[in-house]
Design an enzyme around this catalytic site. Structure first.
Site, mmCIF file in Angstrom:
data_model
loop_
_atom_site.group_PDB
_atom_site.id
_atom_site.type_symbol
_atom_site.label_atom_id
_atom_site.label_comp_id
_atom_site.label_asym_id
_atom_site.label_seq_id
_atom_site.Cartn_x
_atom_site.Cartn_y
_atom_site.Cartn_z
ATOM 1 N N ASP A 1 -2.851 7.138 0.879
ATOM 2 C CA ASP A 1 -1.453 7.511 0.737
ATOM 3 C C ASP A 1 -1.029 8.208 2.029
ATOM 4 O OD1 ASP A 1 1.088 7.804 -0.171
ATOM 5 O OD2 ASP A 1 0.575 8.737 -2.067
HETATM 6 C C1 BGC Z 1 3.979 8.137 -1.571
HETATM 7 C C2 BGC Z 1 3.608 6.697 -1.782
HETATM 8 C C3 BGC Z 1 4.372 5.820 -0.823
HETATM 9 C C4 BGC Z 1 4.092 6.283 0.594
HETATM 10 C C5 BGC Z 1 4.782 5.446 1.646
HETATM 11 C C6 BGC Z 1 3.879 8.539 -0.118
HETATM 12 O O1 BGC Z 1 4.400 9.812 0.093
HETATM 13 O O2 BGC Z 1 3.159 8.947 -2.377
HETATM 14 O O3 BGC Z 1 3.860 6.310 -3.113
HETATM 15 O O4 BGC Z 1 4.051 4.479 -1.014
HETATM 16 O O5 BGC Z 1 4.519 7.621 0.724
HETATM 17 O O6 BGC Z 1 6.134 5.633 1.660
#
Ligand code: BGC
Length: 738
Positions: free
Chosen positions: A282
């Protein structure tokens, strides 16, 4: 808890075991891998964000385009559109090996066409409609340079304080698993490689929905039994549906960050489940293992993450700056790097990017798909299906012709941006139909007037007198109340789930005028609204329904669409009951009579029951359930029993009912909840029509994860319950497993 410890030695490498086509790709992957330097291999594991930022900005990054040209980047997120993706892909094609980039984006509920938020769609219990919504999103994204969406979020969410419940399918493991598969198939189509399919990503692996106290990015403490029984099955369903990628998560599980968790990523995902895709971290989650106190610095974090099975680093720059060194020092084996690179290259080949890096960046197709005049119909269909009718006193709804004067009140009545919901790709409010506009278009000769009354937040009550005055002329008042779109999604945990601002005061002032009030509530989570629940004459829970929201609500208010939505989450009465799910235990001291709670498992100041139960939702018609039969009173481990009953539409409108099958294992070695959803069918019946409904019971429905984490069906008695909601069981029978 031994299993969750960090196990550096335990890794399972990518295996080329599948079909002929797969082994052909594997040969091509190896032919590229052979040419790559260590630096270039590590480059494939690095993902950068483009201009849009969806997490904390990483200020270490210097020259992104130069890095791409040097082969130091495998994927970009937050770059979209044919023009931009072409430009950036062209830079990647100047690199020594010309390996194309993967473009990824959070396509959460639509790309150009904005669909209801995922939690709303889950309320439809309509897997075909959910799949169709994901498919339109994929077609539009794939025409706009995108290869990969970070969706679906398949986290089971039982804590509505957590703002991210909006992105998921609610609280239930079984429903959530079916929806996970439907979304994966919607995004990926029949196979990847077509120009209307993009890679899906099951996230956030794992158990992010159980963050302590509903606070985002928090720790998770969970028994292995709960992990396997409740939180993992939707991920497994995504694997079975062929999902191409996984994203790990910010949380720890029992002290080990998911990103550095070998048990999750190597033992379970790549081992037991034989997942051949790749895992992306993530946003910055590899780096975040340092502030968690699990890694000393980014180098240590890289070692732990790659060892644990995180293949791609989103925005930590940890891999880019440390992996080469770690390999040279002998701390990371080259086989681990090769395995991660193989997984990523494999998907690039599968998508067809080595044959045509611009395959998804075709200006002609982009124009055609974005102008498709049928996509909005898919959005309208699922928006109608997502609405849940919570109350309908004296059949106030559907609105009758005699209703001549309608006064619409509330801060969400003319809202457009809020209807689109949180986390969309690009807002275009010119396409959005507000509730007010939807009503105007549908109401024919009725007079529709509007008074805002107050804002969503804030303390200003100066609009109340005008609202109360307007009500005097009304036959019916429609109040549009709720949260703003910014109050759910990432980083939006709330400790108070009541209506923000002075909206409840507005409701009470308007209601006191004595006219029938229909409350239309919009939010991305279950809210708490006890007075509205008690005093409204009718209530629609309308979530954020996307661009067709206003039309969908008007169609339901007028009965052009008979509501069929059912809650995918329990609605509590008070925050103190949270986390609350329908899957409660009987306990050793169950409450039999709410007036007799001393020394019982109860609250002295609140009921145990929710305001609205999981699976609840009314219709303008009514349904009877009669004549339950079992094909046999008992079954063997490999046997099957058919449960049948007759469902009849006993009201005056055609309508759909979601009939739900729940089960309780009456005595088991690990105590089971009072009810677990095991099957459902959405059945459309004309007025007066009836149909025999059959559910097939086999061992899989009776089994659960025992103490040793074996999925077993234990001999003994099971209670089988059929009903219209988890708290509205109509028929019951006992079955013995021999
Ligand atoms: C979120 C994810 C997301 C990623 C990219 C993160 O902060 O938890 O769900 O896909 O950012 O935007």
């Amino acid at each position: 808890m031994k299993k969750l410890l960090y196990l550096p030695a335990l890794f399972i490498l990518f295996q080329h075991t599948a079909s002929g086509q797969d082994s052909k790709i594997a040969v091509r992957v190896d032919s590229v891998l052979k040419l790559m330097t260590l630096q270039e291999k590590v480059g494939q594991l690095n993902q950068y964000s483009g201009r849009v930022v969806t997490g904390p900005v990483n200020d270490q990054k210097t020259n992104m385009l130069n890095d791409i040209q040097q082969g130091n980047v495998g994927s970009m997120l937050n770059v979209k559109g044919v023009k931009d993706t072409r430009e950036i892909q062209a830079v990647a094609l100047k690199s020594r090996l010309k390996i194309p980039l993967l473009f990824s984006l959070d396509v959460i509920h639509g790309y150009k066409t904005v669909f209801p938020v995922p939690l709303a769609e889950a309320a439809s219990w309509d897997l075909d409609a959910i799949r169709a919504s994901a498919h339109v999103a994929a077609r539009e994204s794939a025409a706009s340079g995108i290869h990969w969406t970070f969706a679906p979020m398949v986290d089971v969410g039982r804590d509505p304080r957590w703002g991210r419940v909006m992105e998921g399918a609610g609280e239930d493991t079984y429903l959530g698993s079916l929806i996970a598969a439907a979304r994966v198939k919607g995004f990926q189509g029949d196979h990847l490689g077509g120009t209307d399919a993009i890679m899906a990503c099951a996230k956030h692996f794992a158990a992010y929905g159980a963050a302590i106290a509903g606070r985002d990015y928090n720790a998770v403490d969970l028994s292995d039994q709960q992990l396997w029984q409740t939180y993992l099955p939707p991920f497994k369903a995504a694997v079975d549906a062929g999902v191409a990628t996984f994203m790990n998560s910010f949380n720890t599980i029992n002290g080990v960050p998911a990103t550095g968790n070998s048990y999750l990523q190597r033992t379970i995902l790549k081992g037991k489940w034989n997942f051949n895709g790749f895992v992306v971290s993530d946003w910055g989650s590899i780096g975040e293992m340092v502030p968690w106190g699990f890694a000393t610095d980014l180098k240590d974090a890289s070692l732990k993450a790659i060892t644990a099975g995180s293949d791609m680093d989103m925005e930590s720059l940890a891999y880019k700056n440390n992996l080469v060194q770690l390999v040279k020092e002998g701390q990371v084996k080259i086989e681990l790097i090769d395995d991660a690179v193989r997984r990523i290259l494999y998907q690039k080949f599968l998508l067809g990017l080595f044959d045509d890096p611009y395959k998804f960046s075709d200006a002609g197709r982009e124009k055609k798909v974005m102008n498709d005049k049928t996509s909005y119909l898919v959005a309208r269909d699922i928006a109608q299906k997502s609405i849940v009718l919570l109350k309908n006193t004296k059949e106030l709804l559907p609105l009758q012709k005699a209703v001549k004067n309608i006064v619409v009140i509330g801060p969400l009545a003319k809202a457009k941006r809020d209807l689109e919901g949180g986390w969309i790709v690009e807002s275009d409010t010119t396409k959005v139909i507000s509730l007010y506009e939807g009503l105007l278009a549908r109401a024919g000769k009725a007079n529709i007037s509007f008074i805002k009354g107050c804002d969503i937040s804030g303390t200003d009550q100066s609009g109340f007198p005008a609202a109360v005055a307007a009500v005097q002329q009304a036959d019916v008042v429609i109040m549009a109340l709720g949260e703003s779109f910014e109050m759910t999604g990432e980083a939006t945990s709330r400790a108070d789930l009541s209506l923000p601002g002075v909206q409840m005061e507005l409701f009470k002032a308007v209601k006191a005028a004595g006219k029938p009030v229909v409350s239309v509530l919009m939010a991305g989570r279950p809210m708490i609204f006890n007075e509205i629940a008690e005093q409204s004459d009718a209530i629609l829970y309308a979530w954020y329904l996307g661009e067709q929201g206003g039309t969908a609500i008007a169609n339901v208010l007028y009965g052009d669409y008979n509501p069929s939505g059912k809650l995918p989450s329990t609605f509590p009465r008070s925050v103190g009951q949270i986390p609350l799910s329908y899957q409660v235990y009987n306990t050793g001291r169950p409450v039999k009579n709410p007036k007799d709670i001393k020394y019982k498992s109860a609250y002295i100041d609140e009921l145990n029951s929710p305001r609205y139960a999981f699976g609840y939702g009314l219709s303008y018609t009514s349904f009877s359930y009669t004549g339950l039969t079992l094909s046999a009173p008992d079954m063997t481990q490999d046997g099957k029993v058919q449960l049948s009953f007759t469902l009849k539409n006993t009201g005056k409108y055609a309508g759909a009912e979601v009939v739900q099958l729940y089960l309780r294992d009456l005595v088991s070695t690990v105590v089971r909840p009072l009810k677990e959803l095991k099957d459902f069918q959405k059945v459309m019946l004309k007025a007066g029509e009836s149909k025999v409904i059959t559910f097939s019971i086999s061992k899989e429905k009776l089994a659960y994860y025992n103490h040793d984490l074996n999925f077993v069906a234990e001999p003994g008695f099971f209670s089988l319950m059929v009903g219209s909601a988890s708290d509205d069981i109509r028929l019951e029978a006992k079955l013995e497993l021999k």
